[in-house]
Design a protein around this motif. Structure first.
Motif, PDB file in Angstrom:
ATOM      1  N   ILE A  12     -10.471   5.751  -7.975  1.00  0.00           N
ATOM      2  CA  ILE A  12      -9.838   7.561  -7.625  1.00  0.00           C
ATOM      3  C   ILE A  12      -8.530   7.684  -8.216  1.00  0.00           C
ATOM      4  O   ILE A  12      -8.484   8.877  -8.511  1.00  0.00           O
ATOM      5  CB  ILE A  12     -10.350   7.522  -5.954  1.00  0.00           C
ATOM      6  CG1 ILE A  12     -11.785   7.573  -5.770  1.00  0.00           C
ATOM      7  CG2 ILE A  12      -9.585   8.839  -5.815  1.00  0.00           C
ATOM      8  CD1 ILE A  12     -12.293   7.399  -4.229  1.00  0.00           C
ATOM      9  N   LYS A  13      -7.723   6.662  -7.880  1.00  0.00           N
ATOM     10  CA  LYS A  13      -6.309   6.895  -8.082  1.00  0.00           C
ATOM     11  C   LYS A  13      -6.464   7.381  -9.769  1.00  0.00           C
ATOM     12  O   LYS A  13      -5.577   8.085 -10.190  1.00  0.00           O
ATOM     13  CB  LYS A  13      -5.620   5.856  -7.938  1.00  0.00           C
ATOM     14  CG  LYS A  13      -4.908   5.800  -6.669  1.00  0.00           C
ATOM     15  CD  LYS A  13      -3.907   4.533  -6.274  1.00  0.00           C
ATOM     16  CE  LYS A  13      -3.899   3.486  -7.416  1.00  0.00           C
ATOM     17  NZ  LYS A  13      -2.805   2.153  -6.907  1.00  0.00           N
ATOM     18  N   GLY A  14      -7.062   6.411 -10.389  1.00  0.00           N
ATOM     19  CA  GLY A  14      -7.238   6.715 -11.901  1.00  0.00           C
ATOM     20  C   GLY A  14      -7.671   7.955 -12.297  1.00  0.00           C
ATOM     21  O   GLY A  14      -7.200   8.711 -13.338  1.00  0.00           O
TER      22      GLY A  14
ATOM     23  N   MET B 248     -11.256  -1.716  -5.367  1.00  0.00           N
ATOM     24  CA  MET B 248     -11.797  -1.389  -6.514  1.00  0.00           C
ATOM     25  C   MET B 248     -12.133   0.276  -6.619  1.00  0.00           C
ATOM     26  O   MET B 248     -11.702   1.186  -7.788  1.00  0.00           O
ATOM     27  CB  MET B 248     -13.196  -1.953  -7.057  1.00  0.00           C
ATOM     28  CG  MET B 248     -13.398  -1.572  -8.407  1.00  0.00           C
ATOM     29  SD  MET B 248     -14.888  -2.695  -8.677  1.00  0.00           S
ATOM     30  CE  MET B 248     -16.264  -1.597  -8.298  1.00  0.00           C
ATOM     31  N   ILE B 249     -12.604   0.723  -5.612  1.00  0.00           N
ATOM     32  CA  ILE B 249     -12.976   2.084  -5.472  1.00  0.00           C
ATOM     33  C   ILE B 249     -11.539   3.144  -5.330  1.00  0.00           C
ATOM     34  O   ILE B 249     -11.597   3.939  -5.980  1.00  0.00           O
ATOM     35  CB  ILE B 249     -13.836   2.555  -4.273  1.00  0.00           C
ATOM     36  CG1 ILE B 249     -15.169   1.775  -4.619  1.00  0.00           C
ATOM     37  CG2 ILE B 249     -13.707   4.040  -4.051  1.00  0.00           C
ATOM     38  CD1 ILE B 249     -16.155   1.816  -3.325  1.00  0.00           C
ATOM     39  N   LEU B 250     -10.701   2.666  -4.469  1.00  0.00           N
ATOM     40  CA  LEU B 250      -9.342   3.059  -4.418  1.00  0.00           C
ATOM     41  C   LEU B 250      -8.634   3.395  -5.649  1.00  0.00           C
ATOM     42  O   LEU B 250      -7.987   4.416  -6.105  1.00  0.00           O
ATOM     43  CB  LEU B 250      -8.436   2.549  -3.378  1.00  0.00           C
ATOM     44  CG  LEU B 250      -9.061   2.931  -1.968  1.00  0.00           C
ATOM     45  CD1 LEU B 250      -8.281   1.660  -1.101  1.00  0.00           C
ATOM     46  CD2 LEU B 250      -8.894   4.231  -1.482  1.00  0.00           C
TER      47      LEU B 250
ATOM     48  N   LEU C 118      -8.177   6.126   1.563  1.00  0.00           N
ATOM     49  CA  LEU C 118      -7.697   6.976   0.554  1.00  0.00           C
ATOM     50  C   LEU C 118      -6.716   8.047   1.074  1.00  0.00           C
ATOM     51  O   LEU C 118      -5.413   8.165   0.416  1.00  0.00           O
ATOM     52  CB  LEU C 118      -8.932   7.870   0.082  1.00  0.00           C
ATOM     53  CG  LEU C 118      -8.530   8.798  -1.098  1.00  0.00           C
ATOM     54  CD1 LEU C 118      -7.741   7.891  -2.364  1.00  0.00           C
ATOM     55  CD2 LEU C 118      -9.849   9.629  -1.511  1.00  0.00           C
ATOM     56  N   GLN C 119      -6.565   8.552   2.418  1.00  0.00           N
ATOM     57  CA  GLN C 119      -5.682   9.518   2.761  1.00  0.00           C
ATOM     58  C   GLN C 119      -4.377   8.778   2.886  1.00  0.00           C
ATOM     59  O   GLN C 119      -3.451   9.318   2.680  1.00  0.00           O
ATOM     60  CB  GLN C 119      -6.255   9.991   4.279  1.00  0.00           C
ATOM     61  CG  GLN C 119      -5.314  11.178   4.747  1.00  0.00           C
ATOM     62  CD  GLN C 119      -5.609  11.430   6.178  1.00  0.00           C
ATOM     63  OE1 GLN C 119      -6.281  10.563   6.866  1.00  0.00           O
ATOM     64  NE2 GLN C 119      -5.220  12.645   6.668  1.00  0.00           N
ATOM     65  N   LEU C 120      -4.350   7.362   3.376  1.00  0.00           N
ATOM     66  CA  LEU C 120      -3.124   6.703   3.713  1.00  0.00           C
ATOM     67  C   LEU C 120      -2.667   6.443   2.198  1.00  0.00           C
ATOM     68  O   LEU C 120      -1.223   6.698   2.079  1.00  0.00           O
ATOM     69  CB  LEU C 120      -3.558   5.272   4.210  1.00  0.00           C
ATOM     70  CG  LEU C 120      -3.820   5.415   5.947  1.00  0.00           C
ATOM     71  CD1 LEU C 120      -4.306   3.960   6.100  1.00  0.00           C
ATOM     72  CD2 LEU C 120      -2.529   6.003   6.613  1.00  0.00           C
TER      73      LEU C 120
END
Length: 166
Positions: A158-160, A153-155, A22-24
């Motif tokens: 979280i973006k959404g 899928m999780i990334l 997520l940080q990347l």
């Protein structure tokens, strides 16, 4: 305004992998605050209800709040011991907070743990001692992540969710 992303769950659930990816994804100046890094490597201190890392984490997040668009905080963070810390962090971020909790079976965390470098440091017995099933912190409104959710899928989720915080 800075957005705070909280990722919690049991040892071996995938918190650190998710947080690093997520940080990347979030790019420059996204701060990652890792409970293990602070407790085990920086401070070499035990965990518990009055652990010395709580004031340090609060100060690190306060600093990040002044310079970073995103702060990701990840760790086991047993609810009983860390709820007050999260109350302060949520207040600081004025509702710009997303929280996720890995709700996996113990067997799945053991399976995942066996793929990590840390598998040599501790095993199933230690993980069983640390196990906190369904350790939700109610006021965080944590969204549940399960073993059927893959990293991509999780990334995307979280973006959404971040877009909805604007």
């Amino acid at each position: 305004m800075t957005k705070l992303i909280i990722i919690r769950g049991n040892s071996g659930s995938g918190k650190t992998t998710l947080a690093r990816n997520l940080q990347l994804l979030l790019g420059k100046n996204a701060m990652l605050v890792s409970q293990d890094m602070i407790r085990r490597e920086m401070m070499r201190t035990p965990d518990g209800p009055e652990t010395l890392i709580i004031p340090l984490i609060i100060e690190i997040v306060r600093y990040g709040h002044t310079v970073c668009p995103y702060i990701i905080i990840e760790g086991i963070f047993k609810g009983e011991w860390y709820s007050e810390m999260f109350e302060q962090l949520v207040t600081l971020h004025e509702g710009k907070v997303l929280a996720y909790y890995f709700e996996l079976t113990f067997e799945e965390t053991i399976r995942r743990h066996q793929t990590r470098d840390k598998a040599q440091e501790f095993g199933e017995e230690a993980m069983h001692r640390w196990w906190n099933g369904k350790d939700y912190i109610d006021f965080l409104n944590e969204q549940t992540l399960t073993d059927t959710d893959d990293l991509s899928m999780i990334l995307d989720k979280i973006k959404g969710d971040l877009k909805c915080l604007n």
